[in-house]
Write a protein that holds these residues in place. Structure first.
Motif, PDB file in Angstrom:
ATOM      1  N   VAL A 170       0.653  -1.025   0.052  1.00  0.00           N
ATOM      2  CA  VAL A 170       0.086  -0.003   0.031  1.00  0.00           C
ATOM      3  C   VAL A 170       0.772   1.420  -0.008  1.00  0.00           C
ATOM      4  O   VAL A 170       0.699   2.354  -0.754  1.00  0.00           O
ATOM      5  CB  VAL A 170      -0.996  -0.081   1.284  1.00  0.00           C
ATOM      6  CG1 VAL A 170      -1.770   1.245   1.181  1.00  0.00           C
ATOM      7  CG2 VAL A 170      -1.920  -1.143   1.212  1.00  0.00           C
ATOM      8  N   MET A 171       2.094   1.321   0.918  1.00  0.00           N
ATOM      9  CA  MET A 171       2.945   2.431   0.784  1.00  0.00           C
ATOM     10  C   MET A 171       3.487   2.669  -0.532  1.00  0.00           C
ATOM     11  O   MET A 171       3.583   3.801  -0.735  1.00  0.00           O
ATOM     12  CB  MET A 171       4.095   2.234   1.980  1.00  0.00           C
ATOM     13  CG  MET A 171       4.988   3.328   1.991  1.00  0.00           C
ATOM     14  SD  MET A 171       6.445   2.694   2.661  1.00  0.00           S
ATOM     15  CE  MET A 171       7.289   1.798   1.511  1.00  0.00           C
ATOM     16  N   GLU A 189       2.350   1.597  -3.466  1.00  0.00           N
ATOM     17  CA  GLU A 189       1.473   1.973  -4.499  1.00  0.00           C
ATOM     18  C   GLU A 189       1.050   3.531  -4.191  1.00  0.00           C
ATOM     19  O   GLU A 189       0.843   4.342  -5.075  1.00  0.00           O
ATOM     20  CB  GLU A 189       0.116   1.294  -4.381  1.00  0.00           C
ATOM     21  CG  GLU A 189      -0.929   1.594  -5.084  1.00  0.00           C
ATOM     22  CD  GLU A 189      -2.030   2.816  -4.581  1.00  0.00           C
ATOM     23  OE1 GLU A 189      -2.418   3.420  -5.430  1.00  0.00           O
ATOM     24  OE2 GLU A 189      -2.014   2.892  -3.542  1.00  0.00           O
ATOM     25  N   ARG A 190       1.093   4.142  -3.013  1.00  0.00           N
ATOM     26  CA  ARG A 190       0.756   5.561  -2.659  1.00  0.00           C
ATOM     27  C   ARG A 190       1.835   6.191  -3.048  1.00  0.00           C
ATOM     28  O   ARG A 190       1.622   7.419  -3.494  1.00  0.00           O
ATOM     29  CB  ARG A 190       0.366   5.518  -0.930  1.00  0.00           C
ATOM     30  CG  ARG A 190       0.056   7.156  -0.781  1.00  0.00           C
ATOM     31  CD  ARG A 190      -0.218   6.939   0.796  1.00  0.00           C
ATOM     32  NE  ARG A 190      -1.312   6.268   1.307  1.00  0.00           N
ATOM     33  CZ  ARG A 190      -1.756   6.349   2.464  1.00  0.00           C
ATOM     34  NH1 ARG A 190      -1.101   6.865   3.467  1.00  0.00           N
ATOM     35  NH2 ARG A 190      -2.773   5.668   2.808  1.00  0.00           N
ATOM     36  N   ARG A 240       1.480   7.285  -6.754  1.00  0.00           N
ATOM     37  CA  ARG A 240       0.886   8.235  -6.930  1.00  0.00           C
ATOM     38  C   ARG A 240       1.162   9.670  -6.552  1.00  0.00           C
ATOM     39  O   ARG A 240       1.099  10.440  -7.335  1.00  0.00           O
ATOM     40  CB  ARG A 240      -0.428   7.777  -6.349  1.00  0.00           C
ATOM     41  CG  ARG A 240      -1.317   6.710  -6.892  1.00  0.00           C
ATOM     42  CD  ARG A 240      -2.921   6.475  -6.467  1.00  0.00           C
ATOM     43  NE  ARG A 240      -2.712   6.075  -5.177  1.00  0.00           N
ATOM     44  CZ  ARG A 240      -3.094   6.856  -3.825  1.00  0.00           C
ATOM     45  NH1 ARG A 240      -3.555   8.138  -4.138  1.00  0.00           N
ATOM     46  NH2 ARG A 240      -3.179   6.242  -2.775  1.00  0.00           N
ATOM     47  N   PHE A 241       2.020   9.599  -5.328  1.00  0.00           N
ATOM     48  CA  PHE A 241       2.332  10.726  -4.860  1.00  0.00           C
ATOM     49  C   PHE A 241       3.649  11.579  -5.436  1.00  0.00           C
ATOM     50  O   PHE A 241       3.893  12.725  -5.685  1.00  0.00           O
ATOM     51  CB  PHE A 241       2.900  10.700  -3.390  1.00  0.00           C
ATOM     52  CG  PHE A 241       1.834  10.578  -2.650  1.00  0.00           C
ATOM     53  CD1 PHE A 241       0.101  10.646  -2.923  1.00  0.00           C
ATOM     54  CD2 PHE A 241       1.767  10.633  -1.129  1.00  0.00           C
ATOM     55  CE1 PHE A 241      -0.869  10.578  -2.309  1.00  0.00           C
ATOM     56  CE2 PHE A 241       0.635  10.847  -0.275  1.00  0.00           C
ATOM     57  CZ  PHE A 241      -0.528  10.593  -1.049  1.00  0.00           C
ATOM     58  N   HIS A 283       2.740  14.395   3.222  1.00  0.00           N
ATOM     59  CA  HIS A 283       1.175  13.647   3.451  1.00  0.00           C
ATOM     60  C   HIS A 283       0.150  14.425   4.244  1.00  0.00           C
ATOM     61  O   HIS A 283       0.618  14.910   5.358  1.00  0.00           O
ATOM     62  CB  HIS A 283       1.388  12.192   4.154  1.00  0.00           C
ATOM     63  CG  HIS A 283       0.065  11.333   4.090  1.00  0.00           C
ATOM     64  ND1 HIS A 283      -0.545  11.457   5.446  1.00  0.00           N
ATOM     65  CD2 HIS A 283      -0.852  10.852   3.189  1.00  0.00           C
ATOM     66  CE1 HIS A 283      -1.569  10.831   5.416  1.00  0.00           C
ATOM     67  NE2 HIS A 283      -1.781  10.450   3.982  1.00  0.00           N
ATOM     68  N   GLU A 300      -9.323   8.884   1.768  1.00  0.00           N
ATOM     69  CA  GLU A 300      -8.768   7.998   0.713  1.00  0.00           C
ATOM     70  C   GLU A 300      -7.347   7.698   0.832  1.00  0.00           C
ATOM     71  O   GLU A 300      -6.960   6.402   0.600  1.00  0.00           O
ATOM     72  CB  GLU A 300      -8.647   8.960  -0.759  1.00  0.00           C
ATOM     73  CG  GLU A 300     -10.353   9.170  -1.452  1.00  0.00           C
ATOM     74  CD  GLU A 300     -10.947  10.513  -0.681  1.00  0.00           C
ATOM     75  OE1 GLU A 300      -9.953  11.184   0.109  1.00  0.00           O
ATOM     76  OE2 GLU A 300     -11.927  10.498  -0.832  1.00  0.00           O
ATOM     77  N   ASP A 301      -6.673   8.554   1.642  1.00  0.00           N
ATOM     78  CA  ASP A 301      -5.275   8.252   1.909  1.00  0.00           C
ATOM     79  C   ASP A 301      -4.895   8.520   3.379  1.00  0.00           C
ATOM     80  O   ASP A 301      -4.526   9.328   3.774  1.00  0.00           O
ATOM     81  CB  ASP A 301      -4.370   9.103   0.827  1.00  0.00           C
ATOM     82  CG  ASP A 301      -4.023   8.437  -0.583  1.00  0.00           C
ATOM     83  OD1 ASP A 301      -4.293   7.193  -0.656  1.00  0.00           O
ATOM     84  OD2 ASP A 301      -4.183   9.231  -1.197  1.00  0.00           O
ATOM     85  N   VAL A 330       4.813   9.552   2.869  1.00  0.00           N
ATOM     86  CA  VAL A 330       3.517   9.061   2.282  1.00  0.00           C
ATOM     87  C   VAL A 330       2.512   8.671   3.429  1.00  0.00           C
ATOM     88  O   VAL A 330       1.470   8.153   3.108  1.00  0.00           O
ATOM     89  CB  VAL A 330       3.753   7.764   1.361  1.00  0.00           C
ATOM     90  CG1 VAL A 330       4.591   8.510   0.145  1.00  0.00           C
ATOM     91  CG2 VAL A 330       4.320   6.853   1.867  1.00  0.00           C
TER      92      VAL A 330
END
Length: 480
Positions: free
Chosen positions: A312-313, A315-316, A319-320, A327, A332-333, A373
Motif C-alpha cells: 500500500v505504501m 502504491e501510494r 501516486r504521490f 502527506h 482516501e489516503d 507518504v
C-alpha cells in the motif's frame, strides 16, 4: 638544616636526607591599612550595587519598613510589615498560582541560592573535580543564577575556560548528591554556559489515570501522559517512527494504548488506520475489534500484514511522486500507524529464518520510505541490543523505559544520553512508582525528556472497543 622555599614549590621536593626538613615560609607583604580599607569599602559598595540591580523588588520590600520607621517612628514601620505580611498571606491563599509565579518561586530561588548553592559551591566543585586548585588559588566555575519551578532548581553556570560539556556530564552524580538532589541533568544554555536541572522531588511518582479520549479529530501529536515539568506529554506519530524499549513490566503498553486511545476519533473519521502486530497475543488482543482484519498474531500473518503495508505504501508513493512531498491524511489516503508489540520476537527470536528476513526487510522499508507518504511505525521491545534490533537507528523518536543496564540507555537513546541525565536504569521496578516512567529523545532535540504515560486499564480498553469498534473496524474497499 632548614631551607626556606616560596609558594607551593615545597610540595614538589623529595628529601633523601633523613635529618633534613623542608620548611615553607610564606612571603609576607605589609599592606598599609588605608589600602586595605579602600579595597574593603569598594568591594562592599560593589556588592550592594549588585544586590540592588539583581533584586530590586526584594530590596524595596526590605528597605521600605526601615525608611518608614526612620521617618514616622517604629510603630508605623511595624504596622507596614504587618500589612505586607497579611497581604502576602491572603494573596498566597486566594491566588496561589499567580503568587507562586511572581513571588513564591523567586523567594525560594533566593533562599536556595544562599543556603544550598553558594554555601556548598566551593567544596562540591573542588571534590567533584570541576574546580581547580593551582598555586594556592581556587579556580571555580561561576554560579550565575538559580531559578525554581514547582519540582526542580534550574542552576545557570559559567564553565571555566577550557572546560567542556563532557567534563560536567561525567560528574553529574557528584553534583547531584553534593547539592542534595536525586539526579542532575545538563543542558547547554549557550557557549560557555550550562543549565543544571536538579529536582527537589519526583512529580511522576504517582500513577496517572487514562487520558480522556479527545473530542477533536486529529492525527497528533497525541496526549498520552505528563512530562516532568507538569506539561502534557504529546507524542508525535504522524511523520515519524517511534521505538519504545523497556524491561518486562516497565509500562510499554501504556504508550501503545495511550497512542491508540488518542487516535480513536480520527480512526472513526477514516483519517487513521492502525495495523496491529501482536506476536505475544496478550497486549493488543483485548482491543482486537478496533483493528478488524488489520490484526495479526501468528508470525506468518505478521509477515503478510507487514508486506501488505509495504505494498500500500509503495502504491501510494507511485501516486504521490512528482505531485507532493508530504502527506495530509484524507479518507482516501489515511495515515497508517503500524503498531508492533515485542518486535524482537519477530526480528531476532523467530526460529523461521525466512519469516525473520521477510519481517526485517518489510520493517526496514516502512521506516525508510513511509514517513513522506503517511506511514508510521511504533515498535516496542525489551532487549535493545543491535543484534536483536539492527534497524533501531531508523526510528527518529525513541523512548527508554526501565532498563536493566546503564549501557542499554545509550543503545536506545543514542550516545551520551545517559550522561545528559537519562537514568533509565535507575527507574523503580515497583509498578506503582515506575511503570510508564521513561525518557524520551525526540528527533527535534538531543536532550532527553522525562515523562510518564497514563495507565490504560483493561476496563478502559473494553470501553474503547464498545464505543468505537462497531464503526472503526469496517474494512474499506481495497483493504487486505
Amino acid at each position: 638544616m632548614f631551607r626556606k622555599l616560596p609558594g607551593d614549590e615545597a610540595r614538589n621536593l623529595v628529601s633523601t636526607t633523613p635529618d633534613t626538613a623542608v620548611v615553607f615560609r610564606p612571603a609576607v607583604v605589609r599592606t598599609p591599612a588605608v589600602v586595605s580599607i579602600v579595597i574593603w569599602l569598594s568591594r562592599l559598595i560593589a556588592s550592594l550595587i549588585r544586590i540592588l540591580w539583581r533584586h530590586p523588588i526584594a530590596c524595596a520590600v526590605a528597605l521600605a519598613p526601615v525608611g518608614v520607621a526612620l521617618a514616622y517612628g517604629w510603630r508605623w514601620g511595624l504596622a507596614l510589615v504587618g500589612v505586607v505580611t497579611m497581604t502576602g498571606l491572603s494573596w498566597a491563599l486566594l491566588g496561589r498560582a499567580s503568587f507562586l509565579r511572581l513571588i513564591g518561586w523567586r523567594l525560594l530561588a533566593w533562599w536556595r541560592l544562599i543556603w544550598v548553592y553558594r554555601r556548598h559551591w566551593q567544596p562540591v566543585m573542588v571534590v567533584s573535580g570541576l574546580g581547580r586548585h593551582i598555586r594556592g588559588r581556587d579556580y571555580l566555575p561561576r554560579l550565575l543564577k538559580v531559578s525554581c519551578t514547582s519540582w526542580a532548581d534550574l542552576v545557570t553556570v559559567k564553565m571555566l575556560n577550557g572546560q567542556s560539556v563532557k567534563d560536567w556530564t561525567d560528574r553529574v552524580d557528584h553534583v547531584a548528591h553534593g547539592f542534595g538532589s536525586r539526579t542532575c541533568r545538563v543542558a547547554v544554555a549557550r557557549a560557555g554556559r550550562l543549565t543544571l536541572t536538579l529536582p527537589r522531588h519526583d512529580p511522576l511518582a504517582a500513577p496517572l489515570p487514562a487520558v480522556p479520549i479527545p473530542d477533536v479529530v486529529s492525527v497528533g501529536p497525541v496526549e498520552i501522559g505528563t512530562q516532568e515539568d507538569g506539561r502534557p506529554l504529546h507524542l508525535k506519530v504522524h511523520g515519524t517512527h517511534v521505538l519504545i524499549a523497556g524491561a518486562t513490566g516497565s509500562g510499554k503498553g501504556s504508550y501503545l494504548w495511550g497512542t491508540i486511545r488518542g487516535l480513536l476519533p480520527a480512526m472513526r473519521a477514516g483519517l487513521v488506520e492502525v495495523w496491529a502486530l501482536d506476536p505475544k497475543r496478550m497486549e493488543l488482543s483485548l482491543g482486537r475489534a478496533l483493528f478488524g482484519n488489520r490484526y495479526a498474531a501468528a508470525p506468518a500473518d505478521c509477515a503478510d500484514l507487514l508486506e501488505a503495508a509495504v505494498s500500500v505504501m509503495q502504491e501510494r508513493a507511485d501516486r504521490f511522486g512528482g505531485s507532493q512531498r508530504s502527506h495530509t491524511p484524507t479518507t482516501e489516503d489515511p495515515f497508517v500507524l503500524v503498531v508492533v508489540d515485542e518486535v524482537a520476537f519477530l526480528t531476532a527470536y523467530q526460529p523461521d529464518k525466512g519469516l525473520r528476513l521477510r519481517i526485517t526487510a518489510a520493517l526496514a522499508v516502512l521506516t525508510t520510505q513511509g514517513r513522506a507518504v503517511g506511514f508510521g511505525v511504533m515498535a516496542a521491545l525489551q532487549d535493545p541490543r543491535k543484534e536483536v534490533m539492527n534497524i533501531r537507528n531508523l526510528f527518529p523518536d525513541k523512548i527508554a523505559l526501565r532498563l536493566d543496564e546503564s549501557e542499554q540507555v545509550d543503545m536506545v537513546l543514542g550516545d551520551g544520553a545517559r550522561d545528559r541525565g537519562a537514568l533509565a536504569d535507575h527507574i523503580s521496578p515497583v509498578p506503582e512508582l515506575g511503570a510508564g516512567v521513561g525518557y524520551m529523545r525526540l528527533e527535534t532535540s538531543p536532550d532527553p525528556v522525562r515523562a510518564r504515560a497514563a495507565y490504560v486499564s483493561d476496563d478502559d480498553i473494553r470501553a474503547m472497543v464498545a464505543q468505537f469498534a462497531p464503526v472503526v473496524f469496517e474494512p474499506a474497499d481495497g483493504d487486505r
